[in-house]
Design a protein around this motif. Sequence first.
Motif, short mmCIF file in Angstrom:
data_model
loop_
_atom_site.label_atom_id
_atom_site.label_comp_id
_atom_site.label_asym_id
_atom_site.label_seq_id
_atom_site.Cartn_x
_atom_site.Cartn_y
_atom_site.Cartn_z
N PRO A 88 0.83 -1.22 0.00
CA PRO A 88 0.00 0.00 0.00
C PRO A 88 0.86 1.27 0.00
CG PRO A 88 -0.42 -1.43 1.92
CD PRO A 88 0.88 -1.84 1.32
N LEU A 89 0.29 2.35 -0.53
CA LEU A 89 0.90 3.67 -0.37
C LEU A 89 -0.17 4.73 -0.45
CD1 LEU A 89 2.76 5.10 -3.46
CD2 LEU A 89 1.13 3.24 -3.68
N TRP A 90 0.11 5.85 0.21
CA TRP A 90 -0.78 7.01 0.15
C TRP A 90 -0.31 7.95 -0.95
CZ3 TRP A 90 -5.18 6.82 2.70
CH2 TRP A 90 -5.26 6.15 3.93
N ILE A 91 -1.24 8.41 -1.78
CA ILE A 91 -0.98 9.49 -2.74
C ILE A 91 -1.66 10.73 -2.18
CG2 ILE A 91 -1.28 10.31 -5.11
CD1 ILE A 91 0.47 7.83 -4.98
N THR A 92 -0.91 11.79 -1.95
CA THR A 92 -1.45 12.99 -1.32
C THR A 92 -1.34 14.20 -2.25
OG1 THR A 92 0.68 13.55 -0.32
CG2 THR A 92 -0.80 12.17 0.98
N ASP A 93 -1.97 15.28 -1.82
CA ASP A 93 -1.86 16.59 -2.50
C ASP A 93 -2.30 16.52 -3.96
OD1 ASP A 93 -0.77 17.30 -0.10
OD2 ASP A 93 1.27 17.54 -0.82
#
Length: 570
Positions: A414-419
């Motif tokens: 998993p990873l978070w994509i932000t902004d």
Amino acid sequence: MYRTHNCGELNIKDVGKEVILSGWIQKIRNLGSLFFIDIRDYFGITQLIISKKSVKKNFFLGKEYLIQVKGKVVERLSKNYNISTGEIEISIDHIELLNSSLSLPFTIENKTDGNEEIRMIYRYLDIRRNPIKNNLIARHNLSLEIRNFLSKNGFLEVETPVLINSTPEGARSFVVPSRTHINKFYALAQSPQLFKQLLMIGGIDKYFQIVKCFRDEDSRSDRQIEFTQIDCEMSFVKVHDVLVFFEHFIKHIFKKIKNIQLDSFPCISYFDAIKKYGTDSPDIRFNMSFVELNDLVQKKDINFLKKQELVIGIKVERFQDNNNNNEINSFLKKIEKKNFFWIKYLYDKTLLYSKQKFLNDKIIKIFIKHFEAIPGELLFFSYGKKRDTRKELGKIRSKIADFLNLKNYKIFKPLWITDLPLLEWEEKSKKYKSVHHPFTSPKEEDIYLLEINPKKIRSKSYDLIINGIEIGSGSIRIHNKKIQNLIFKHLGLSQKEIESKFGFFIKAFEYGIPPHGGIAFGLDRLINLLEGNDNIKNFIAFPKNNYGKDIMINAPSFLEKEKLKELHFR
């Protein structure tokens, strides 16, 4: 009574017991003087042994006939340790037919001969098969775990309306005509977005709902026109608070459901994801991030590439280890595109490369040296306009991973994509639209860009990507009336439209709205991912096909004239 036991619970400890079972016939084996029958219900399969003498003449049994039997549990001579009841069988002294069955349209087996279309027409039969039944059980267990976890962590489950007013949320809405309010329509909720924000204004600290949502868009293997969200909202939170809690939530789900311990979730910005992988939902189970080569081609004076807006490449390590040259050549031919080239560095240290006019041995050696490539490796390059170049190489990266079997469904990254960008320009309508939805908060340091370059504004948003699949999406919401009105106006809404569509919501801002944010996870996608499947239809009891049609009940269908008249249609 129809049964004293189910077909999955009897074992060697029950030998000697008189029992009654009811279920469907899975198999019949005729051995002359004896019948062996496998009887199946929701819980499992039990073998029956019946003497022909005990069966009336002209008494016919077939597959999927529903029977009730009485008999004694005996030890099996030929044991089957693949099933829980495999050490015993039932010696039958009475059999009764409860219901017969037509010839089956496909086999009720784990590996069936039925294609997807025929199985969807007879979905009730498909559910009898273990793979579909077990998928529904897995979905139930996941839903139960979600409810328990969120409830224990202070979230309150609240149901929100399904029939609402139409609001601009990105996708098209399904509309429902009102019988009592002539020429007026409800819309089926695309999400509970406004209502969960109103719950925060109402003082509910943490909300969740496992909720049906509806979007009038094309179906596919990972999308249905009606789908289920795990919808969540929290008061008094910033981006960091949401990411920390829901990382904990996802880790708990994976540990509890699959006994998998996930590593910490990396976090990268939307712009870095596009720059490194050419997509906002990258699969990081394998590496192959992009290398930008503009400085190199300028420095080495590679004339043709010097003129390109962007030149990027990736290195594929040990490409030749498990693939013969014919397979590699066939693969390279399939992905051959304009504005694209490859270099193959063979184990005998010879170099092969695409037939592009500007390429020669000297240029090829520049790239080999820059990537520090070794024999057995392959280099891929894309060039042209920035956006198209990254997008194309991103697709090729994914195809390479498929070819090399790098997408191991047992590994989860998993990873978070932000902004993410707040707004994007829609050429067709000649106006901006929200990337997430109109209630997403811009980053404070970017608000000044509203008057200068709205496309550059970053939002306080975040997507959870697992193995290249978007599993969840959310944001911190706007809690300032002035900013909310400003965003509406940049979306091309007049004051009259704002008042008409969102007057009730804007009015609520006058009564002390707390800072809040949330996220929604796709339940269908999450269970599909957890179980290593490739089609969410397999985890939905009665799914639509890829044209948004339920071919079992033939929906959608035409309405009778009388019904149309009742709804004021002529």
